[in-house]
Design an enzyme around this catalytic site. Structure first.
Site, PDB file in Angstrom:
ATOM      1  N   GLU A 182     -87.170 -27.297 -60.239  1.00 27.25           N
ATOM      2  CA  GLU A 182     -87.481 -28.665 -60.658  1.00 27.25           C
ATOM      3  C   GLU A 182     -88.713 -29.109 -59.872  1.00 27.25           C
ATOM      4  O   GLU A 182     -88.620 -29.435 -58.690  1.00 27.25           O
ATOM      5  CB  GLU A 182     -86.299 -29.584 -60.346  1.00 27.25           C
ATOM      6  CG  GLU A 182     -86.547 -31.016 -60.767  1.00 27.25           C
ATOM      7  CD  GLU A 182     -85.604 -32.034 -60.112  1.00 27.25           C
ATOM      8  OE1 GLU A 182     -85.418 -33.107 -60.694  1.00 27.25           O
ATOM      9  OE2 GLU A 182     -85.084 -31.771 -59.013  1.00 27.25           O
ATOM     10  N   ASP A 202     -83.112 -27.558 -57.006  1.00 26.29           N
ATOM     11  CA  ASP A 202     -83.253 -29.002 -57.052  1.00 26.29           C
ATOM     12  C   ASP A 202     -84.421 -29.452 -56.180  1.00 26.29           C
ATOM     13  O   ASP A 202     -84.595 -28.957 -55.059  1.00 26.29           O
ATOM     14  CB  ASP A 202     -81.942 -29.590 -56.496  1.00 26.29           C
ATOM     15  CG  ASP A 202     -81.800 -31.072 -56.720  1.00 26.29           C
ATOM     16  OD1 ASP A 202     -81.811 -31.489 -57.878  1.00 26.29           O
ATOM     17  OD2 ASP A 202     -81.653 -31.816 -55.726  1.00 26.29           O
TER      18      ASP A 202
END
Ligand code: GLC
Ligand code: CA
Length: 561
Positions: A252, A208
């Site tokens: 990401e 993330d």
């Protein structure tokens, strides 16, 4: 003829994977308390295997106050009790492996929940051993300002904490204080978290918010403490690969190409194995809005291909807003006008909260064309749960929750997701044309013409075409703006794909250059074939939104067709 290097290719399983992202909470509720659970997921692993999924990506399942859908974690080593236990998770991982699927999970280590014991301790006293786990300042430093990621919710990345008597940094919501990556103790904790889940059987992580995790905004003496933030990522990657040779980091990183390149690491790819192709995704929507393949072609051609040891992950929809932040203002307005003109369909001034089918007016030909593209562009395709049956969004859920509604299994109460009362569910199932009477797994399983069966055909065909994950990519020139013709070649396999983004039918001339005598082009989705002339030329007709995957079938090829 060169033989396929089977050993090598299966080591890098992720280059030809079909990844499926789901949130346990919204997938299937097995004990009927209204919340999806690991026992429910275990029941549906055969469904995922039948769909052709080879890697399940679990969104955060950790204990959480759930103020950011689980991305606010209070215990990195646990499973939220509403979803089940660590034991249930191990059963899921083990059963998935038995069905030939790996499991990866979100690694959310840019921040914790403010309820995390580290933060609670950190704020309680400057002498807390956890104080330096976070980034503090007496005054919000002027040279360390940045835009909050959720600009409609937060006005600053610094918030004053009464108890601590200082400001703390948070890139996301104020209840998600950022961890201080310049602190070696934090880095050790992150490695330990990775090691723990690898030991329990995970095959890697969707990492993330990677750029924020390596940055040192607000850290004092950052240049000394962290001379090269990428080194932290390289160390983490080295640790991961020592612990598990198969494990991946899928990051990401929504940044321009030049910056993304850095996150793959050096020439051997020693940071992230894979990154989501945010720029390609945004260009795809611009191309769809304009019925003009050129923005997508440009994005694909500009996309760095640093080494064979890294990979792009393509997607049409993810669990967040469909961000259009890398388009220019006017391009973004074009996409908004085409696919989400109402204010309630947009969020943060940069994204859409709709799923693909409603954006395309439910046109089945156009929807299939987009998924056909997803599967045959070079890279690894990632599906978000419900895409395979064409689920719609629920705008009234608001913001990103609009696309995180319960999975629609059957034309039953609560879409067969749960037998609890509707009020207890984690989200409201859409009604109307995208309600469960019309969009559900059970009815599509028995309908040979369903989207579900089409996507299953795509996953199977993609798996038969390793050149899509491994090969070189080339755009074939042709006269129609609406058409993307490309070719992927690797080893003895070569695939030509043609997609018509426009609503009118076209005749597409193909020029494949010199071909082995006796070469035919075999359509892998429908089975017909066409024979190019001696100069490698032929013409095929595509309907509006038509598409075709053509195996270049030479007399010596031994590939499946
Ligand atoms: C990432 C996730 C998003 C989450 C945020 C904060 O951007 O994709 O869902 O809210 O990080 O963890
Ligand atoms: Ca449950």
């Amino acid at each position: 003829m060169t033989r396929v290097r089977i050993t090598y290719t299966s080591d890098m399983w992720w280059k030809t994977a079909v990844i499926y992202c789901l949130d346990v909470e919204t997938f299937l509720d097995w004990n009927d308390d209204g919340i999806g659970d690991l026992a429910g997921l275990a029941q549906r692993l055969d469904y995922l295997a039948d769909l052709g999924v080879t890697c399940v990506w679990l969104m955060p399942f950790f204990p959480t106050p759930d103020r950011d859908d689980g991305y606010d974690i209070i215990d990195f080593y646990g499973v939220d009790h509403r979803l089940g236990s660590v034991g249930d998770l191990v059963e899921v991982i083990r059963t998935a492996k038995d069905r030939g699927m790996r499991v990866i999970a979100d690694l959310v280590v840019n921040h914790t929940s403010d309820q995390h014991p580290w933060f609670q301790s950190a704020r309680s006293s400057p002498d807390s051993p956890f104080r330096d786990f976070y980034v503090w300042a007496d005054e919000p430093p002027q040279d360390a300002q940045a835009e909050p990621v959720f600009p409609d919710q937060e006005s600053s990345v610094w918030t004053y904490d009464e108890k601590a008597g200082q400001y703390y940094l948070h890139r996301f919501y104020k209840h998600q204080p950022d961890l201080n990556v310049s602190n070696p103790k934090v880095r050790d904790e992150v490695a330990k978290i990775l090691g723990y889940w690898l030991q329990l059987g995970l095959s890697g992580f969707r990492v993330d918010a990677v750029p924020f995790f390596v940055e040192t905004l607000g850290v004092q003496n950052a240049d000394e403490a962290v001379p090269d933030p990428h080194l932290n990522l390289r160390h983490l990657r080295a640790f991961l690969s020592r612990r598990s040779g198969e494990a991946i980091l899928l990051g990401e990183v929504n940044l321009p190409h030049a910056d993304q390149l850095k996150f793959f690491g050096g020439p051997d790819g020693d940071e992230l194995h894979m990154q989501f192709d945010f720029i390609g995704m945004q260009a795809l929507y611009l191309s769809l809005a304009r019925a003009d393949a050129r923005p997508l072609i440009k994005a694909l051609q500009d996309r760095p291909r640093p080494s064979a040891d890294v990979q792009w992950a393509g997607f049409v929809r993810n669990h967040d807003e469909l961000t259009l932040d890398k388009l220019s203002d006017s391009e973004r307005q074009e996409v908004f006008a085409a696919f989400g003109p109402e204010a309630e369909m947009q969020v943060y001034g940069r994204g859409l909260i709709r799923r693909l089918p409603p954006m395309l007016g439910g046109d089945p030909r156009r929807i299939r064309m987009v998924y056909s593209l997803l599967f045959c562009l070079p890279g690894t395709p990632v599906l978000f749960y419900g895409e395979e049956i064409g689920m719609g969004e629920n705008l009234s859920a608001g913001s990103r929750l609009a696309v995180r509604t319960p999975m629609q299994w059957a034309a039953e109460e609560n879409a067969g997701f749960s037998r609890a009362s509707a009020a207890k569910l984690p989200g409201q199932i859409p009604t109307g044309a995208y309600g469960s009477e019309f969009v559900n797994v059970a009815s599509q399983q028995t309908d040979p013409d369903s989207l579900l069966n089409f996507i299953t055909l795509l996953t199977r065909t993609y798996r038969h075409c390793p050149e899509l994950g491994w090969g070189s990519f080339e755009v074939l020139s042709q006269p129609h703006r609406a058409v993307l013709a490309h070719r992927c070649t690797w080893d003895d396999g070569s695939l030509v794909a043609v997609h018509n983004l426009g609503r009118d039918g076209v005749a597409v001339p193909l020029d494949l250059g010199e071909l082995e005598p006796g070469t035919t082009l075999v359509d892998l989705l429908e089975g017909w074939s066409i024979t190019p002339d001696d100069n490698g030329k032929c013409e095929l007709t595509l309907e509006g939104y038509g598409y075709s995957w053509l195996r270049v079938n030479t007399p010596t090829t031994r590939r499946l067709r």
